[in-house]
Design an enzyme around this catalytic site. Structure first.
Site, PDB file in Angstrom:
ATOM      1  N   ASP A  84      -1.174  11.201  -4.937  1.00  0.00           N
ATOM      2  CA  ASP A  84      -1.660  12.278  -5.796  1.00  0.00           C
ATOM      3  C   ASP A  84      -2.480  13.321  -5.055  1.00  0.00           C
ATOM      4  O   ASP A  84      -3.011  13.081  -3.962  1.00  0.00           O
ATOM      5  CB  ASP A  84      -2.559  11.691  -6.887  1.00  0.00           C
ATOM      6  CG  ASP A  84      -3.903  11.214  -6.331  1.00  0.00           C
ATOM      7  OD1 ASP A  84      -3.886  10.419  -5.363  1.00  0.00           O
ATOM      8  OD2 ASP A  84      -4.957  11.664  -6.827  1.00  0.00           O
ATOM      9  N   ASP A 140      -3.987   5.402   6.462  1.00  0.00           N
ATOM     10  CA  ASP A 140      -4.430   6.630   7.128  1.00  0.00           C
ATOM     11  C   ASP A 140      -5.421   6.216   8.226  1.00  0.00           C
ATOM     12  O   ASP A 140      -5.010   5.852   9.323  1.00  0.00           O
ATOM     13  CB  ASP A 140      -5.026   7.534   6.036  1.00  0.00           C
ATOM     14  CG  ASP A 140      -5.476   8.897   6.526  1.00  0.00           C
ATOM     15  OD1 ASP A 140      -4.846   9.438   7.433  1.00  0.00           O
ATOM     16  OD2 ASP A 140      -6.454   9.430   5.985  1.00  0.00           O
ATOM     17  N   PHE A 198      -1.629  16.253   4.861  1.00  0.00           N
ATOM     18  CA  PHE A 198      -1.907  15.719   3.525  1.00  0.00           C
ATOM     19  C   PHE A 198      -0.630  15.804   2.703  1.00  0.00           C
ATOM     20  O   PHE A 198      -0.002  16.854   2.604  1.00  0.00           O
ATOM     21  CB  PHE A 198      -3.025  16.513   2.836  1.00  0.00           C
ATOM     22  CG  PHE A 198      -3.373  15.938   1.487  1.00  0.00           C
ATOM     23  CD1 PHE A 198      -4.137  14.783   1.393  1.00  0.00           C
ATOM     24  CD2 PHE A 198      -2.918  16.530   0.326  1.00  0.00           C
ATOM     25  CE1 PHE A 198      -4.435  14.226   0.159  1.00  0.00           C
ATOM     26  CE2 PHE A 198      -3.206  15.981  -0.921  1.00  0.00           C
ATOM     27  CZ  PHE A 198      -3.970  14.830  -1.006  1.00  0.00           C
ATOM     28  N   GLU A 225       0.840  -1.204   0.000  1.00  0.00           N
ATOM     29  CA  GLU A 225       0.000   0.000   0.000  1.00  0.00           C
ATOM     30  C   GLU A 225       0.872   1.248   0.000  1.00  0.00           C
ATOM     31  O   GLU A 225       1.992   1.237   0.491  1.00  0.00           O
ATOM     32  CB  GLU A 225      -0.888   0.004   1.263  1.00  0.00           C
ATOM     33  CG  GLU A 225      -2.318  -0.455   1.016  1.00  0.00           C
ATOM     34  CD  GLU A 225      -3.157   0.574   0.247  1.00  0.00           C
ATOM     35  OE1 GLU A 225      -2.617   1.338  -0.576  1.00  0.00           O
ATOM     36  OE2 GLU A 225      -4.373   0.602   0.475  1.00  0.00           O
TER      37      GLU A 225
HETATM   38  P1  5GP Z   1      -7.534   5.065   4.716  1.00  0.00           P
HETATM   39  O1  5GP Z   1      -8.612   4.145   4.204  1.00  0.00           O
HETATM   40  O2  5GP Z   1      -6.450   4.346   5.491  1.00  0.00           O
HETATM   41  O3  5GP Z   1      -8.105   6.222   5.484  1.00  0.00           O
HETATM   42  O4  5GP Z   1      -6.863   5.791   3.498  1.00  0.00           O
HETATM   43  C1  5GP Z   1      -6.403   5.142   2.465  1.00  0.00           C
HETATM   44  C2  5GP Z   1      -6.316   5.992   1.213  1.00  0.00           C
HETATM   45  O5  5GP Z   1      -6.532   7.402   1.412  1.00  0.00           O
HETATM   46  C3  5GP Z   1      -4.922   5.888   0.673  1.00  0.00           C
HETATM   47  O6  5GP Z   1      -4.754   4.703  -0.087  1.00  0.00           O
HETATM   48  C4  5GP Z   1      -4.809   7.151  -0.140  1.00  0.00           C
HETATM   49  O7  5GP Z   1      -5.361   6.939  -1.410  1.00  0.00           O
HETATM   50  C5  5GP Z   1      -5.658   8.149   0.612  1.00  0.00           C
HETATM   51  N1  5GP Z   1      -4.831   9.021   1.467  1.00  0.00           N
HETATM   52  C6  5GP Z   1      -4.784   9.053   2.820  1.00  0.00           C
HETATM   53  N2  5GP Z   1      -3.943   9.996   3.271  1.00  0.00           N
HETATM   54  C7  5GP Z   1      -3.434  10.599   2.167  1.00  0.00           C
HETATM   55  C8  5GP Z   1      -2.489  11.675   1.973  1.00  0.00           C
HETATM   56  O8  5GP Z   1      -1.940  12.291   2.887  1.00  0.00           O
HETATM   57  N3  5GP Z   1      -2.225  12.009   0.676  1.00  0.00           N
HETATM   58  C9  5GP Z   1      -2.790  11.368  -0.389  1.00  0.00           C
HETATM   59  N4  5GP Z   1      -2.434  11.777  -1.607  1.00  0.00           N
HETATM   60  N5  5GP Z   1      -3.680  10.347  -0.237  1.00  0.00           N
HETATM   61  C10 5GP Z   1      -3.994   9.974   1.026  1.00  0.00           C
HETATM   62 MG    MG Z   2      -4.403   4.112  -2.047  1.00  0.00          MG
END
Ligand code: 5GP
Ligand code: MG
Length: 178
Positions: free
Chosen positions: A162, A106, A155, A102
């Site tokens: 991206d 987050d 972020f 991955e």
């Molecule tokens: P989660 O489900 O763990 O909250 O987040 C997963 C997805 O959120 C990641 O695979 C990514 O696509 C997006 N994401 C979370 N934090 C960031 C960040 O700081 N920057 C970017 N570009 N995408 C993020």
């Molecule tokens: Mg992702």
């Protein structure tokens, strides 16, 4: 300080390419040690993990396979009702050692969904390697086994990640300027 503008936002250098590469080499060494003899199949989650997967695999020296999948999201009435599905897995992973690759963990919702879906294929075990981990953002009971870099809740973009489709090609990681 190095800065980039992507669409309407300014970002500043956060983690340089050398630091990223050194951290990736570190987890590759851990994987080589832990999974020796397991013939793992690495499953990289597109699009975000493409650079991480490419660089990590150069340092994985044990016999292994790599494949790529993406996640399709179908919007529910509430965001918690969104249905996510894994697309493109052609390999049979029953009784295999799987390593999910991955870009970032987050809240952990995505990883939890991935683990639940991959478990249905009855692999021998599932390990998770992530480039980035935001430990303070975690909301689900999941924990990556291999983390290249822990980061705070900003972020970030670059090195596969991206902002609205742009910035994935940057070799360094940038964080949004406050
Ligand atoms: P989660 O489900 O763990 O909250 O987040 C997963 C997805 O959120 C990641 O695979 C990514 O696509 C997006 N994401 C979370 N934090 C960031 C960040 O700081 N920057 C970017 N570009 N995408 C993020
Ligand atoms: Mg992702």
């Amino acid at each position: 300080m190095k800065q980039v503008r992507i669409l309407d936002k300014d970002f500043e250098l956060f983690i340089d390419a050398d630091t990223i590469q050194a951290s990736i080499k570190g987890i590759a060494a851990d994987i080589n040690r832990d999974l020796e003899g397991e013939k793992p199949i690495f499953i990289a989650i597109l699009n975000g993990s493409f650079m991480f997967a490419g660089d990590l695999m150069k340092h994985v020296t044990i016999p292994c396979e790599i494949t790529f999948v993406r996640i399709a999201s179908y919007r529910g009435m509430k965001s918690t009702e969104d249905v996510k599905e894994i697309l493109g897995l052609r390999e049979d992973i029953k009784d295999r050692t799987v390593v999910i690759l991955e870009d970032i963990v987050d809240t952990g919702f995505t990883l939890e969904m991935l683990l639940n879906q991959f478990k249905e294929y009855e692999p021998k075990k599932i390990k998770v390697a992530t480039l980035l981990f935001k430990p303070k953002a975690l909301k689900r009971d999941v924990k990556p086994d291999y983390v290249a870099l822990d980061i705070p809740n900003d972020f970030i973009v670059g090195y596969g990640l991206d902002y609205d489709g742009y910035g994935r090609n940057l070799e360094d990681i940038y964080k949004i300027k406050q």
